[in-house]
Design a protein around this motif. Structure first.
Motif, PDB file in Angstrom:
ATOM      1  N   LYS A 249      -2.129   4.252   1.459  1.00 14.99           N
ATOM      2  CA  LYS A 249      -2.352   3.495   0.219  1.00 14.99           C
ATOM      3  C   LYS A 249      -1.645   2.130   0.273  1.00 14.99           C
ATOM      4  O   LYS A 249      -2.126   1.142  -0.258  1.00 14.99           O
ATOM      5  CB  LYS A 249      -1.833   4.321  -0.969  1.00 14.99           C
ATOM      6  CG  LYS A 249      -2.578   4.042  -2.270  1.00 14.99           C
ATOM      7  CD  LYS A 249      -1.932   4.739  -3.454  1.00 14.99           C
ATOM      8  CE  LYS A 249      -2.028   6.257  -3.379  1.00 14.99           C
ATOM      9  NZ  LYS A 249      -1.072   6.927  -4.290  1.00 14.99           N
ATOM     10  N   LEU A 250      -0.506   2.118   0.941  1.00 13.70           N
ATOM     11  CA  LEU A 250       0.306   0.895   0.995  1.00 13.70           C
ATOM     12  C   LEU A 250      -0.365  -0.236   1.779  1.00 13.70           C
ATOM     13  O   LEU A 250      -0.036  -1.403   1.584  1.00 13.70           O
ATOM     14  CB  LEU A 250       1.679   1.205   1.618  1.00 13.70           C
ATOM     15  CG  LEU A 250       2.584   2.128   0.807  1.00 13.70           C
ATOM     16  CD1 LEU A 250       3.755   2.603   1.645  1.00 13.70           C
ATOM     17  CD2 LEU A 250       3.087   1.414  -0.447  1.00 13.70           C
ATOM     18  N   VAL A 251      -1.262   0.109   2.696  1.00 13.91           N
ATOM     19  CA  VAL A 251      -1.861  -0.928   3.555  1.00 13.91           C
ATOM     20  C   VAL A 251      -3.383  -0.977   3.451  1.00 13.91           C
ATOM     21  O   VAL A 251      -4.033  -1.760   4.142  1.00 13.91           O
ATOM     22  CB  VAL A 251      -1.458  -0.720   5.043  1.00 13.91           C
ATOM     23  CG1 VAL A 251       0.042  -0.917   5.212  1.00 13.91           C
ATOM     24  CG2 VAL A 251      -1.870   0.645   5.564  1.00 13.91           C
ATOM     25  N   LYS A 252      -3.937  -0.126   2.590  1.00 13.07           N
ATOM     26  CA  LYS A 252      -5.389   0.017   2.492  1.00 13.07           C
ATOM     27  C   LYS A 252      -6.132  -1.296   2.304  1.00 13.07           C
ATOM     28  O   LYS A 252      -7.193  -1.513   2.877  1.00 13.07           O
ATOM     29  CB  LYS A 252      -5.733   0.939   1.324  1.00 13.07           C
ATOM     30  CG  LYS A 252      -6.145   2.322   1.751  1.00 13.07           C
ATOM     31  CD  LYS A 252      -6.611   3.117   0.556  1.00 13.07           C
ATOM     32  CE  LYS A 252      -7.349   4.355   1.031  1.00 13.07           C
ATOM     33  NZ  LYS A 252      -7.770   5.207  -0.077  1.00 13.07           N
ATOM     34  N   ASP A 253      -5.569  -2.169   1.468  1.00 11.84           N
ATOM     35  CA  ASP A 253      -6.318  -3.386   1.128  1.00 11.84           C
ATOM     36  C   ASP A 253      -6.453  -4.355   2.305  1.00 11.84           C
ATOM     37  O   ASP A 253      -7.153  -5.357   2.210  1.00 11.84           O
ATOM     38  CB  ASP A 253      -5.701  -4.089  -0.100  1.00 11.84           C
ATOM     39  CG  ASP A 253      -4.250  -4.428   0.143  1.00 11.84           C
ATOM     40  OD1 ASP A 253      -3.708  -4.027   1.205  1.00 11.84           O
ATOM     41  OD2 ASP A 253      -3.642  -5.104  -0.711  1.00 11.84           O
ATOM     42  N   ARG A 254      -5.809  -4.063   3.407  1.00 11.08           N
ATOM     43  CA  ARG A 254      -5.927  -4.926   4.583  1.00 11.08           C
ATOM     44  C   ARG A 254      -7.103  -4.531   5.475  1.00 11.08           C
ATOM     45  O   ARG A 254      -7.368  -5.195   6.465  1.00 11.08           O
ATOM     46  CB  ARG A 254      -4.655  -4.837   5.433  1.00 11.08           C
ATOM     47  CG  ARG A 254      -3.427  -5.337   4.702  1.00 11.08           C
ATOM     48  CD  ARG A 254      -2.182  -4.896   5.460  1.00 11.08           C
ATOM     49  NE  ARG A 254      -1.011  -5.069   4.644  1.00 11.08           N
ATOM     50  CZ  ARG A 254      -0.102  -6.028   4.832  1.00 11.08           C
ATOM     51  NH1 ARG A 254      -0.242  -6.875   5.814  1.00 11.08           N
ATOM     52  NH2 ARG A 254       0.939  -6.123   4.044  1.00 11.08           N
ATOM     53  N   TYR A 255      -7.757  -3.407   5.164  1.00 16.72           N
ATOM     54  CA  TYR A 255      -8.807  -2.893   6.054  1.00 16.72           C
ATOM     55  C   TYR A 255     -10.101  -2.588   5.309  1.00 16.72           C
ATOM     56  O   TYR A 255     -10.093  -2.345   4.113  1.00 16.72           O
ATOM     57  CB  TYR A 255      -8.313  -1.616   6.760  1.00 16.72           C
ATOM     58  CG  TYR A 255      -7.033  -1.862   7.515  1.00 16.72           C
ATOM     59  CD1 TYR A 255      -7.049  -2.535   8.729  1.00 16.72           C
ATOM     60  CD2 TYR A 255      -5.800  -1.499   6.977  1.00 16.72           C
ATOM     61  CE1 TYR A 255      -5.876  -2.815   9.403  1.00 16.72           C
ATOM     62  CE2 TYR A 255      -4.623  -1.772   7.648  1.00 16.72           C
ATOM     63  CZ  TYR A 255      -4.664  -2.433   8.858  1.00 16.72           C
ATOM     64  OH  TYR A 255      -3.503  -2.723   9.508  1.00 16.72           O
ATOM     65  N   ASP A 256     -11.189  -2.589   6.095  1.00 18.82           N
ATOM     66  CA  ASP A 256     -12.476  -2.137   5.557  1.00 18.82           C
ATOM     67  C   ASP A 256     -12.662  -0.645   5.822  1.00 18.82           C
ATOM     68  O   ASP A 256     -13.276   0.063   5.040  1.00 18.82           O
ATOM     69  CB  ASP A 256     -13.629  -2.900   6.214  1.00 18.82           C
ATOM     70  CG  ASP A 256     -13.524  -4.390   5.979  1.00 18.82           C
ATOM     71  OD1 ASP A 256     -13.287  -4.777   4.815  1.00 18.82           O
ATOM     72  OD2 ASP A 256     -13.644  -5.168   6.944  1.00 18.82           O
ATOM     73  N   PHE A 257     -12.130  -0.209   6.953  1.00 19.37           N
ATOM     74  CA  PHE A 257     -12.247   1.202   7.332  1.00 19.37           C
ATOM     75  C   PHE A 257     -10.931   1.712   7.919  1.00 19.37           C
ATOM     76  O   PHE A 257     -10.258   0.989   8.649  1.00 19.37           O
ATOM     77  CB  PHE A 257     -13.335   1.405   8.400  1.00 19.37           C
ATOM     78  CG  PHE A 257     -14.725   1.283   7.851  1.00 19.37           C
ATOM     79  CD1 PHE A 257     -15.393   2.396   7.353  1.00 19.37           C
ATOM     80  CD2 PHE A 257     -15.374   0.050   7.832  1.00 19.37           C
ATOM     81  CE1 PHE A 257     -16.674   2.291   6.837  1.00 19.37           C
ATOM     82  CE2 PHE A 257     -16.651  -0.064   7.310  1.00 19.37           C
ATOM     83  CZ  PHE A 257     -17.301   1.055   6.816  1.00 19.37           C
ATOM     84  N   ILE A 258     -10.616   2.963   7.575  1.00 20.06           N
ATOM     85  CA  ILE A 258      -9.515   3.641   8.246  1.00 20.06           C
ATOM     86  C   ILE A 258     -10.107   4.884   8.913  1.00 20.06           C
ATOM     87  O   ILE A 258     -10.786   5.684   8.258  1.00 20.06           O
ATOM     88  CB  ILE A 258      -8.390   4.018   7.256  1.00 20.06           C
ATOM     89  CG1 ILE A 258      -7.799   2.744   6.622  1.00 20.06           C
ATOM     90  CG2 ILE A 258      -7.303   4.828   7.962  1.00 20.06           C
ATOM     91  CD1 ILE A 258      -6.690   2.978   5.614  1.00 20.06           C
ATOM     92  N   VAL A 259      -9.913   4.984  10.211  1.00 20.41           N
ATOM     93  CA  VAL A 259     -10.470   6.097  10.985  1.00 20.41           C
ATOM     94  C   VAL A 259      -9.302   6.968  11.448  1.00 20.41           C
ATOM     95  O   VAL A 259      -8.360   6.472  12.077  1.00 20.41           O
ATOM     96  CB  VAL A 259     -11.250   5.564  12.207  1.00 20.41           C
ATOM     97  CG1 VAL A 259     -11.770   6.715  13.058  1.00 20.41           C
ATOM     98  CG2 VAL A 259     -12.405   4.663  11.755  1.00 20.41           C
ATOM     99  N   ILE A 260      -9.350   8.256  11.101  1.00 25.81           N
ATOM    100  CA  ILE A 260      -8.229   9.145  11.434  1.00 25.81           C
ATOM    101  C   ILE A 260      -8.658  10.186  12.463  1.00 25.81           C
ATOM    102  O   ILE A 260      -9.670  10.872  12.275  1.00 25.81           O
ATOM    103  CB  ILE A 260      -7.700   9.887  10.174  1.00 25.81           C
ATOM    104  CG1 ILE A 260      -7.411   8.904   9.034  1.00 25.81           C
ATOM    105  CG2 ILE A 260      -6.446  10.701  10.522  1.00 25.81           C
ATOM    106  CD1 ILE A 260      -6.974   9.581   7.732  1.00 25.81           C
ATOM    107  N   ASP A 261      -7.892  10.297  13.529  1.00 22.31           N
ATOM    108  CA  ASP A 261      -8.121  11.367  14.493  1.00 22.31           C
ATOM    109  C   ASP A 261      -7.169  12.508  14.157  1.00 22.31           C
ATOM    110  O   ASP A 261      -5.999  12.279  13.831  1.00 22.31           O
ATOM    111  CB  ASP A 261      -7.860  10.867  15.923  1.00 22.31           C
ATOM    112  CG  ASP A 261      -8.230  11.922  16.951  1.00 22.31           C
ATOM    113  OD1 ASP A 261      -9.130  12.747  16.668  1.00 22.31           O
ATOM    114  OD2 ASP A 261      -7.628  11.936  18.039  1.00 22.31           O
ATOM    115  N   THR A 262      -7.670  13.740  14.213  1.00 19.43           N
ATOM    116  CA  THR A 262      -6.868  14.885  13.767  1.00 19.43           C
ATOM    117  C   THR A 262      -6.618  15.866  14.914  1.00 19.43           C
ATOM    118  O   THR A 262      -7.363  15.893  15.888  1.00 19.43           O
ATOM    119  CB  THR A 262      -7.583  15.624  12.611  1.00 19.43           C
ATOM    120  OG1 THR A 262      -8.818  16.153  13.107  1.00 19.43           O
ATOM    121  CG2 THR A 262      -7.862  14.694  11.450  1.00 19.43           C
TER     122      THR A 262
END
Ligand SMILES: Nc1ncnc2c1ncn2[C@@H]1O[C@H](COP(=O)(O)OP(=O)(O)OP(=O)(O)O)[C@@H](O)[C@H]1O
Ligand SMILES: [Mg+2]
Length: 349
Positions: A204-217
């Motif tokens: 949430k703290l850095v979300k506004d810097r990106y268009d997409f966040i891709v998480i590998d699990t």
């Protein structure tokens, strides 16, 4: 997949070679550029042409005629709905989660999206996928460390561990992992009343810097997976087409559904990648079973990726599949579904 070189691209857009080159260089038309010793070669997959036409609000390819190669046009590619967070998951190991997550993230970056690739697996394969280095003491673990000490975590704390990975044609941001992540994540179970929310809090703290966040699990059920799912809007399931794969998918669905209910978080399974497919009848039986299941769940995006040494080779060299130098035309068909999914998500945005 149809691929156009510079001259063919210019023809498609009814432009001179110079103007086509300018539009490509301004990244108004996404493409892959290879620098040879004597000249540069531009490759534009048809999917990128379609994407550029749609995202610029043009009716047809030849409407490009009107466009001036102004980088400000890039703003029209920008997300309107805010950041989308997508996890790549399966409880089963070795099916290709990391390979597909990393390449999908790169393909989004090729489409001019600002992408953060987050590694939530303590094996840290995603961290090394493109970076070819270890991140001991410089990973997301440090952020969790600070949180479990009950110290306030700021966006600066998070940005400190995000590293840019620059390629010739695009740049990705990576939030890496390290072996001790698993331990600290488990520790957070005893420290917080709602530990599954902690990754979402960080992002949430850095979300506004990106268009997409891709998480590998990681390939197991546990708090790392729950944190990733809770932080995600969408889940992409990666599976192979083997015996028990369908059972494994059922278990993952159940897990996702239970978590969604328990935490009151709406996360949707959005796509299924059936990976490492060989040419054999038995595989097609499993593919059918998986596709059927996906249809029952209302998942429209079902992709099949063949087993290919090219994917492994590119990974060993820490290069995105589409950037792997030789025989691009032969590699693109393996990368096609990852590009297609990136185009689809980028267009929805
Ligand atoms: N389509 C493919 N063809 C050939 N090899 C592949 C393919 N997809 C993945 N691989 C290889 O299979 C191995 C496992 O892939 P990957 O690490 O992406 O799986 P994973 O699901 O992330 O594994 P883990 O569960 O351990 O995190 C890697 O060596 C990778 O290069
Ligand atoms: Mg992995």
């Amino acid at each position: 997949m149809e691929i156009h070189k510079l001259g063919e691209t210019a023809k498609k857009f009814h432009l001179s070679n110079e103007k086509a080159k300018a539009l490509l260089d301004a990244r108004i038309v996404p493409h892959i550029k290879k620098r040879g010793t004597h000249k540069e070669t531009y490759y534009v997959p048809q999917l990128f042409v379609d994407y550029a036409v749609k995202s610029l609000g043009l009716e047809k390819e030849k409407d490009f005629k009107r466009l001036e190669p102004d980088p400000a046009l890039l703003e029209r590619f920008a997300n309107k709905e805010g950041v989308k967070v997508i996890s790549f998951s399966n409880l089963k190991g070795g099916v290709g989660k990391t390979s597909i997550a990393a390449n999908f993230a790169y393909n989004l970056a090729l489409l001019n999206k600002r992408v953060l690739l987050v590694d939530m697996d303590s094996q840290a394969n995603t961290s090394r996928y493109f970076a070819n280095r270890y991140f001991v003491g410089e990973s997301i673990k440090n952020i969790f460390d600070k949180m479990t000490r009950k110290e306030p975590v700021t966006d600066e704390d998070v940005m400190r561990y995000i590293v840019p990975i620059s390629f010739d044609n695009a740049t990705l941001s990576l939030l890496p992992s390290e072996l001790s992540l698993g331990r600290i994540v488990e520790l957070s179970r005893s420290v917080f009343t709602l530990p599954h929310k902690k990754l979402a809090d960080i992002l949430k703290l850095v979300k506004d810097r990106y268009d997409f966040i891709v998480i590998d699990t990681p390939p197991s059920t546990g708090l790392s997976l729950h944190m990733a799912l809770f932080a995600s809007d969408l889940v992409s399931i990666v599976t192979d087409a083997e015996d028990f794969s369908v059972n494994g998918l059922n278990e993952l669905y159940l897990e996702i559904r239970e978590l969604a209910e328990e935490t009151d978080h709406d996360v949707r399974v959005d796509s299924v990648f059936i990976n490492k497919v060989k040419k054999s009848n038995i595989h097609s039986v499993y593919i059918e079973a998986i596709a059927e299941m996906a249809a029952e769940e209302g998942i429209e995006n079902v992709y099949v990726i063949k087993e290919s040494t090219r994917l492994k080779e590119s990974q060993n060299l820490h290069i995105p599949l589409v950037e792997y130098k030789k025989e691009l035309e032969k590699r693109l068909p393996i990368a096609e579904s990852m590009i297609e999914y990136a185009v689809e998500k980028a267009q929805e945005a």
